[in-house]
Enzyme design. Structure first.
Site, PDB file in Angstrom:
ATOM      1  N   GLU A  39       0.845  -1.225   0.024  1.00 26.94           N
ATOM      2  CA  GLU A  39       0.003  -0.085   0.148  1.00 26.94           C
ATOM      3  C   GLU A  39       0.894   1.178  -0.065  1.00 26.94           C
ATOM      4  O   GLU A  39       1.792   1.130   0.946  1.00 26.94           O
ATOM      5  CB  GLU A  39      -0.993   0.070   1.448  1.00 26.94           C
ATOM      6  CG  GLU A  39      -1.928  -0.969   1.461  1.00 26.94           C
ATOM      7  CD  GLU A  39      -2.436  -1.269   2.682  1.00 26.94           C
ATOM      8  OE1 GLU A  39      -3.393  -0.324   2.844  1.00 26.94           O
ATOM      9  OE2 GLU A  39      -1.965  -2.112   3.630  1.00 26.94           O
ATOM     10  N   ARG A 265       6.095 -12.964   9.207  1.00 27.74           N
ATOM     11  CA  ARG A 265       6.649 -11.546   9.086  1.00 27.74           C
ATOM     12  C   ARG A 265       8.125 -11.691   9.744  1.00 27.74           C
ATOM     13  O   ARG A 265       8.489 -12.437  10.608  1.00 27.74           O
ATOM     14  CB  ARG A 265       5.993 -10.306   9.739  1.00 27.74           C
ATOM     15  CG  ARG A 265       4.485 -10.237   9.431  1.00 27.74           C
ATOM     16  CD  ARG A 265       3.964  -9.413  10.355  1.00 27.74           C
ATOM     17  NE  ARG A 265       4.193  -7.810   9.909  1.00 27.74           N
ATOM     18  CZ  ARG A 265       3.438  -7.195   9.285  1.00 27.74           C
ATOM     19  NH1 ARG A 265       2.541  -7.566   8.786  1.00 27.74           N
ATOM     20  NH2 ARG A 265       3.947  -5.987   8.885  1.00 27.74           N
ATOM     21  N   LYS A 275       4.539   0.046   9.834  1.00 25.58           N
ATOM     22  CA  LYS A 275       4.500   1.063   9.052  1.00 25.58           C
ATOM     23  C   LYS A 275       3.885   2.245   9.923  1.00 25.58           C
ATOM     24  O   LYS A 275       4.389   3.386  10.000  1.00 25.58           O
ATOM     25  CB  LYS A 275       3.612   0.997   7.666  1.00 25.58           C
ATOM     26  CG  LYS A 275       4.528   1.041   6.529  1.00 25.58           C
ATOM     27  CD  LYS A 275       3.718   1.208   5.370  1.00 25.58           C
ATOM     28  CE  LYS A 275       3.317  -0.270   4.754  1.00 25.58           C
ATOM     29  NZ  LYS A 275       2.702  -0.037   3.663  1.00 25.58           N
TER      30      LYS A 275
HETATM   31  P1  ATP Z   1       1.464  -2.453   8.262  1.00 20.69           P
HETATM   32  O1  ATP Z   1       2.582  -2.380   9.025  1.00 20.69           O
HETATM   33  O2  ATP Z   1       0.559  -1.261   8.649  1.00 20.69           O
HETATM   34  O3  ATP Z   1       1.027  -3.989   8.723  1.00 20.69           O
HETATM   35  P2  ATP Z   1       2.150  -3.593   6.082  1.00 20.69           P
HETATM   36  O4  ATP Z   1       3.667  -3.593   6.289  1.00 20.69           O
HETATM   37  O5  ATP Z   1       1.754  -4.961   6.115  1.00 20.69           O
HETATM   38  O6  ATP Z   1       1.666  -2.544   6.903  1.00 20.69           O
HETATM   39  P3  ATP Z   1       1.934  -3.547   3.036  1.00 20.69           P
HETATM   40  O7  ATP Z   1       2.023  -2.192   2.352  1.00 20.69           O
HETATM   41  O8  ATP Z   1       0.663  -3.996   2.938  1.00 20.69           O
HETATM   42  O9  ATP Z   1       1.924  -2.831   4.613  1.00 20.69           O
HETATM   43  O10 ATP Z   1       2.977  -4.540   2.919  1.00 20.69           O
HETATM   44  C1  ATP Z   1       3.192  -5.214   1.477  1.00 20.69           C
HETATM   45  C2  ATP Z   1       3.620  -6.558   1.655  1.00 20.69           C
HETATM   46  O11 ATP Z   1       4.600  -6.724   2.699  1.00 20.69           O
HETATM   47  C3  ATP Z   1       2.508  -7.366   2.213  1.00 20.69           C
HETATM   48  O12 ATP Z   1       2.118  -8.366   1.530  1.00 20.69           O
HETATM   49  C4  ATP Z   1       2.977  -7.799   3.666  1.00 20.69           C
HETATM   50  O13 ATP Z   1       2.514  -9.137   3.997  1.00 20.69           O
HETATM   51  C5  ATP Z   1       4.519  -7.745   3.345  1.00 20.69           C
HETATM   52  N1  ATP Z   1       5.134  -7.367   4.730  1.00 20.69           N
HETATM   53  C6  ATP Z   1       4.925  -6.244   5.506  1.00 20.69           C
HETATM   54  N2  ATP Z   1       5.593  -6.303   6.439  1.00 20.69           N
HETATM   55  C7  ATP Z   1       6.446  -7.302   6.465  1.00 20.69           C
HETATM   56  C8  ATP Z   1       7.467  -8.064   7.306  1.00 20.69           C
HETATM   57  N3  ATP Z   1       7.708  -7.540   8.517  1.00 20.69           N
HETATM   58  N4  ATP Z   1       7.837  -9.292   7.015  1.00 20.69           N
HETATM   59  C9  ATP Z   1       7.346  -9.865   5.890  1.00 20.69           C
HETATM   60  N5  ATP Z   1       6.591  -9.417   4.897  1.00 20.69           N
HETATM   61  C10 ATP Z   1       6.119  -8.040   5.231  1.00 20.69           C
HETATM   62 MG    MG Z   2      -0.528  -4.589   5.113  1.00 18.59          MG
END
Ligand code: ATP
Ligand code: MG
Length: 561
Positions: A39, A265, A275
């Site tokens: 996003e 994650r 984020k």
């Molecule tokens: P938030 O931190 O608010 O949950 P987000 O980091 O999930 O947001 P996105 O832009 O939706 O934000 O992330 C894009 C992709 O990155 C998603 O498919 C998510 O699963 C993956 N992603 C985000 N954070 C991690 C992480 N710490 N480890 C692995 N993958 C991640």
């Molecule tokens: Mg997300």
């Protein structure tokens, strides 16, 4: 707890790759398309890098394709700055992205049609409850929800209301389109989730064309299907959403059926990877910006001098599994330091200078000594470093009442100056307050190059810079942003910010060859660590960032175990 199992040299193997193999062997899928769908409401961080490396990595290994798709369904939080930054970061990570970018907003019209399709089949309705009421009706984990009083509207009424929502007749939040699934479901995601909401905010790509936007949950799976994504790899928090995605796919005329597999994650010690929290650090001014070198963002790491290859190596060592773990930040440092040790050019810089006057060295004389650029790579050759009567050494390299094992300068002790001569400290000059401000030394002219003809040994070798030739610089030393290992667990993560995460040193003295270090290159300041130039600096006012120190605490910890 560590969460690592692969070593970077292994061919990756994990449950996701196993499932893909099975899906392909069983004829369940034809070819392979993955996607990375951020996003655009913030910058990418090291956690995203895990998802990026997995999705692009799998695509490359299975001869498929990975789409970079910006999931731009909430204009209230999204920004062109983020859209641009995400692309720049993915490109920099060098994972095989071809430069083509997709947007969920490319499909807004089709998503809208599919929302009408659900209304037409009696599977969606327009609700007048506001957000608070909806929450109240939704129930809890232990209590079922209740049906909204608007749940039984006719198809025609719903269609009419939904079209008027699109037409801009209603205030933001006044109405929403919801899926009609099951308010008593054990899975809260199935309790009539919102599919469309009214948001009046300019969209970075569609401007004010729309005032209703699909939710992430509605847009995501359908967009995957439109793109022909075969494997929708995402993090564990989406596991509970999968039944909803499956429901939508089943009830819509989608052209393909993506398979969703979830993995854990990345969590890392001494940092946060949410984020929301990272945004707060930036907007509240706890860091200088998204690219502050203390940030775990891709752009922050890049500014810190971390090579993209080090990030890929780090990610390659993580396990792709369903187990939540926390990875030591020291592992990332290890992945940064290890290759730099082989490749970085050695240079001399004195960060906290102490003047040394070599009294028996002729005044006005300058000679150039040959210094080795990289003892681990002969082909890196040597460079000329000017040497003269007045030099700087590191303040820490002198001690007045030095213990026996202090193999550096102290009154009467002899040390080697890297690539130059042996010197012996003969006098210590102090100011009125008693602080040491200068050393007087004598050199042995027979020791040029650092060896004594009489075989006399010295234990310490110091780095130094000729005073007359030194270039002044600012040097920024970074420590972890959070002193606590798990800042996310604190009641207030801001309360565990490390107050000493940034130390700015000015008046540092650099050898002249450091005047033209190209942006993006990392050099080793001998005995101090690895450093790169910061864009805040200029040719006559250079600024250097410490990328990583020399000491490998991770390797040490591993050796101890
Ligand atoms: P938030 O931190 O608010 O949950 P987000 O980091 O999930 O947001 P996105 O832009 O939706 O934000 O992330 C894009 C992709 O990155 C998603 O498919 C998510 O699963 C993956 N992603 C985000 N954070 C991690 C992480 N710490 N480890 C692995 N993958 C991640
Ligand atoms: Mg997300």
């Amino acid at each position: 707890m560590t969460d690592t199992e692969n070593t970077s040299s292994d061919t990756p193997s994990d449950f996701i790759r196993d499932r893909i193999r099975e899906d392909q062997a069983g004829g369940v899928v034809d070819g392979l398309i993955t996607r990375f769908p951020p996003e655009p409401n913030g910058y990418l961080h090291i956690g995203h890098a895990k998802s990026i490396c997995l999705n692009f990595g799998v695509a490359a290994e299975f001869n498929g394709r990975c789409n970079l798709r910006l999931d731009d369904t909430n204009p209230a939080k999204e920004d062109q700055e983020f859209i641009d930054a995400i692309q720049a970061d993915v490109k920099w990570l060098d994972v095989g992205w071809g430069g083509d970018v997709k947007y969920t907003s490319d499909n807004f019209e089709r998503l809208y049609e599919w929302a009408e399709h659900l209304i037409g089949t009696g599977l969606a309705y327009v609700d007048d409850l506001n957000a608070d009421e909806m929450r109240e009706y939704r129930g809890t984990l232990t209590e079922p929800g209740r049906d909204s009083p608007h749940r039984s509207r006719s198809v025609d009424e719903n269609l009419d209301l939904f079209r008027r929502m699109r037409g801009g007749e209603f205030e933001d939040g006044a109405r929403a389109l919801r899926a009609k699934i099951d308010m008593a479901s054990g899975n809260i995601n199935l309790r009539d989730p919102v599919l469309y909401r009214i948001i009046r905010a300019p969209h970075p790509r569609t401007g004010d064309e729309w005032c209703i936007y699909p939710t992430y949950d509605f847009a995501h799976g359908q967009t995957d299907a439109m793109e022909g994504v075969t494997h929708s790899l995402c993090t564990l928090e989406f596991e509970d959403h999968r039944p909803l995605y499956d429901w939508l796919i089943e009830n819509l005329p989608v052209p393909a059926r993506p398979r969703q597999y979830e993995f854990s994650r990345l969590n890392m010690t001494h940092t946060v990877l949410s984020k929301r929290l990272l945004t707060q650090l930036v907007t509240d001014g706890h860091v200088a910006g998204w690219d502050d070198p203390r940030m775990p963002t891709v752009t922050g790491l890049r500014r810190r001098g971390v090579p993209a290859a080090a990030i890929r190596d780090f990610i390659g060592r993580l396990s792709i599994s369903k187990n939540d773990g926390v990875v030591e930040a020291a592992l990332l440092e290890h992945c940064i330091r290890d290759p730099l040790n082989d490749s970085a050019l050695r240079r001399m810089a004195v960060l906290r200078p102490l003047k040394v006057v070599i009294e028996n060295y002729p005044e006005g004389q300058v000679e150039e000594v040959d210094a080795v650029n990289n003892p681990r790579d002969e082909t890196a050759g040597t460079r000329k470093v000017p040497f003269s009567r007045e030099i700087y050494v590191e303040r820490d390299d002198f001690m007045e009442d030095a213990p026996k094992k202090f193999f550096r300068l102290s009154l009467g002790r002899e040390v080697r100056l890297r690539a130059a001569y042996f010197i012996t400290c003969t006098d210590v000059i102090k100011d009125e307050s008693g602080e040491v401000i200068e050393l007087r030394c004598a050199y042995d002219p027979e020791t040029r190059g650092g060896d004594s003809p009489d075989g006399r040994k010295v234990k310490g070798t110091l780095h130094w810079v000729s005073a007359a030739h030194a270039m002044d610089a600012e040097v920024r030393l970074y420590s972890p942003l959070f002193a606590e290992e798990n800042p996310g667990a604190a009641d207030d993560f801001l309360s565990v910010l490390n107050p000493d995460s940034l130390e700015v040193l000015t008046g540092c003295k650099l050898e002249p060859s450091l005047s033209d270090v190209p942006a993006g290159d990392v050099v080793q300041f001998e005995r101090l660590g690895y450093f790169c130039t910061d864009p805040d600096g200029s040719a006559d006012k250079p600024v250097f960032n410490r990328t990583v120190g020399l000491r490998d605490s991770f390797a040490k910890a591993m050796a101890k175990n």
